[in-house]
Write a protein that holds these residues in place. Structure first.
Motif, PDB file in Angstrom:
ATOM      1  N   SER A  52     -13.650  23.093  51.304  1.00 57.72           N
ATOM      2  CA  SER A  52     -12.404  22.315  51.282  1.00 57.72           C
ATOM      3  C   SER A  52     -11.395  22.930  50.324  1.00 57.72           C
ATOM      4  O   SER A  52     -10.193  22.994  50.619  1.00 57.72           O
ATOM      5  CB  SER A  52     -12.691  20.864  50.870  1.00 57.72           C
ATOM      6  OG  SER A  52     -13.491  20.212  51.848  1.00 57.72           O
TER       7      SER A  52
ATOM      8  N   GLN B  18      -8.366  19.638  44.732  1.00 57.53           N
ATOM      9  CA  GLN B  18      -7.504  20.102  45.821  1.00 57.53           C
ATOM     10  C   GLN B  18      -6.044  20.141  45.390  1.00 57.53           C
ATOM     11  O   GLN B  18      -5.298  21.056  45.763  1.00 57.53           O
ATOM     12  CB  GLN B  18      -7.666  19.199  47.041  1.00 57.53           C
ATOM     13  CG  GLN B  18      -8.988  19.401  47.783  1.00 57.53           C
ATOM     14  CD  GLN B  18      -9.103  18.489  48.989  1.00 57.53           C
ATOM     15  OE1 GLN B  18      -8.806  17.299  48.914  1.00 57.53           O
ATOM     16  NE2 GLN B  18      -9.547  19.034  50.095  1.00 57.53           N
TER      17      GLN B  18
ATOM     18  N   GLN C  74      -7.795  24.584  51.232  1.00 60.46           N
ATOM     19  CA  GLN C  74      -6.581  24.130  50.555  1.00 60.46           C
ATOM     20  C   GLN C  74      -5.843  25.301  49.920  1.00 60.46           C
ATOM     21  O   GLN C  74      -4.607  25.356  49.942  1.00 60.46           O
ATOM     22  CB  GLN C  74      -6.950  23.094  49.483  1.00 60.46           C
ATOM     23  CG  GLN C  74      -5.761  22.396  48.852  1.00 60.46           C
ATOM     24  CD  GLN C  74      -5.138  21.343  49.766  1.00 60.46           C
ATOM     25  OE1 GLN C  74      -5.677  21.038  50.828  1.00 60.46           O
ATOM     26  NE2 GLN C  74      -4.011  20.800  49.353  1.00 60.46           N
TER      27      GLN C  74
ATOM     28  N   PHE D 156     -10.277  12.910  53.100  1.00 58.09           N
ATOM     29  CA  PHE D 156     -11.090  14.123  53.059  1.00 58.09           C
ATOM     30  C   PHE D 156     -11.502  14.507  54.471  1.00 58.09           C
ATOM     31  O   PHE D 156     -11.498  13.699  55.400  1.00 58.09           O
ATOM     32  CB  PHE D 156     -12.333  13.917  52.189  1.00 58.09           C
ATOM     33  CG  PHE D 156     -13.291  12.866  52.707  1.00 58.09           C
ATOM     34  CD1 PHE D 156     -14.361  13.226  53.516  1.00 58.09           C
ATOM     35  CD2 PHE D 156     -13.107  11.529  52.400  1.00 58.09           C
ATOM     36  CE1 PHE D 156     -15.239  12.260  53.996  1.00 58.09           C
ATOM     37  CE2 PHE D 156     -13.976  10.560  52.885  1.00 58.09           C
ATOM     38  CZ  PHE D 156     -15.046  10.928  53.676  1.00 58.09           C
ATOM     39  N   ASP D 157     -11.854  15.780  54.617  1.00 57.31           N
ATOM     40  CA  ASP D 157     -12.352  16.297  55.890  1.00 57.31           C
ATOM     41  C   ASP D 157     -13.875  16.240  55.852  1.00 57.31           C
ATOM     42  O   ASP D 157     -14.506  16.903  55.018  1.00 57.31           O
ATOM     43  CB  ASP D 157     -11.882  17.740  56.099  1.00 57.31           C
ATOM     44  CG  ASP D 157     -12.082  18.193  57.534  1.00 57.31           C
ATOM     45  OD1 ASP D 157     -13.138  17.868  58.107  1.00 57.31           O
ATOM     46  OD2 ASP D 157     -11.183  18.857  58.076  1.00 57.31           O
TER      47      ASP D 157
END
Length: 327
Positions: A110, A159, A114, A101-102
């Motif tokens: 996020s 995601q 994506q 994950f960021d």
């Protein structure tokens, strides 16, 4: 064993096709995959099983474009994962094993990012639905660093699905997560499968595979050793299982055929005569038992039998294989 599984002309393309796929490491000294061939039909819920080191991760990595096969061909809805990688990856949504994950963005951010990777615009309605279905609505604006491991796993699933891929790959999606997430995830994935999405699942929770997957492939040392409908695998190999609890040591003669988990013992018995023989052996050894029951073998029993025994050739005809893909 190498299993051929090719669709006939005029039928729809397989969702995923592995054709004679091999993968070697260390300059060819180690062969992780050895001529793996099978197709997954559109709309199938398909399970890929095997012990650690069987080659599952290598196969998924090749499908995802993270590794390149040493030989063979892989395609997604007809798009070769090497020659037409952009088209192949647009068709795939992959939930990896690792929690990646960021840490600088919120959950919603996020998912928006994506979406952008796949050129999907005006995606807020679907993002909201994903957040709701995966129990993330109250975490939408939370930073990814603030989430528990289970919540991060839910975000990975979101995601993978944010661009509405027709083919979903779940690589150990419920490893180490709580019961609530498992139930939430499977309800949502089952719904997507009913709506026509193809699902490829790898898992060590064999009860999940038995409950969800219409067909299964089992890998052992880089080769397919079983490929069939789940129901047929269970019927073809499963015998009755004698299950009981005991605090005593089992007679040595029963140990080779017993599976012991703490106090719980399971012993295969093909018929009533074998059941009586096992019980007689226990009585003669003065081994007290509790909660004795006789039931059908489950997928875990079948899996262990296949992995511990010699791989037997699949007796499927080409027509039966094609029927399995089309089903």
């Amino acid at each position: 064993m190498r299993e051929q599984n090719t669709s006939t002309a005029g039928k729809s393309l397989p969702a995923i096709s592995f054709q004679n796929v091999s993968k070697t490491y260390r300059g060819g000294q180690f062969r992780a995959l050895d001529g793996v061939s099978f197709d997954i039909g559109q709309g199938e819920f398909f399970g890929l099983l095997g012990p650690n080191g069987a080659g599952k991760t290598s196969l998924i990595s090749i499908l995802a474009g993270l590794a390149q096969a040493s030989g063979g061909q892989v395609s997604v809805l007809g798009a070769d994962v090497v020659k037409d990688y952009a088209a192949a990856r647009r068709q795939l949504g992959i939930v990896p094993q690792e929690l990646v994950f960021d840490p600088f963005f919120s959950v919603r951010e996020s998912l928006r990012i994506q979406s952008g990777y796949f050129g999907v615009r005006n995606n807020e309605a679907w993002i909201d639905e994903l957040l709701h279905e995966l129990g993330l609505s109250d975490k939408a604006n939370a930073n990814m660093r603030q989430l528990s491991g289970g919540m991060k796993r839910r975000v990975l699933v979101a995601q993978a699905l944010v661009h509405r891929p027709p083919v979903i790959v779940l690589d150990e999606p419920t490893a180490g997560v709580d019961v609530e997430l498992r139930q939430t995830l499977w309800q949502f994935i089952a719904r997507l499968n009913r709506e026509g999405h193809t699902v490829l699942l790898t898992t060590h929770y064999l009860e999940e595979a038995e409950a969800l997957c219409g067909r299964l492939a089992m890998l052992k040392q880089g080769r397919i050793v079983a490929l069939d409908r789940t129901s047929d695998l269970l019927k073809g190999r499963a015998a009755s299982m004698l299950r009981f609890k005991t605090d005593a040591a089992l007679p040595e003669v029963l140990l080779p055929q017993a599976r012991i988990t703490g106090r719980i013992v399971q012993i295969k018995a093909h018929d009533a005569a074998e059941v009586e023989q096992v019980l007689a052996t226990l009585r003669a050894a003065h081994c007290p038992v509790e909660d004795l029951e006789i039931g059908r073998a489950d997928l875990e029993d079948v899996f262990l039998e296949i992995m511990q025994g010699e791989a037997r050739p699949q007796a499927q005809t080409q027509a039966q294989v094609q029927e399995g893909v089309a089903a």
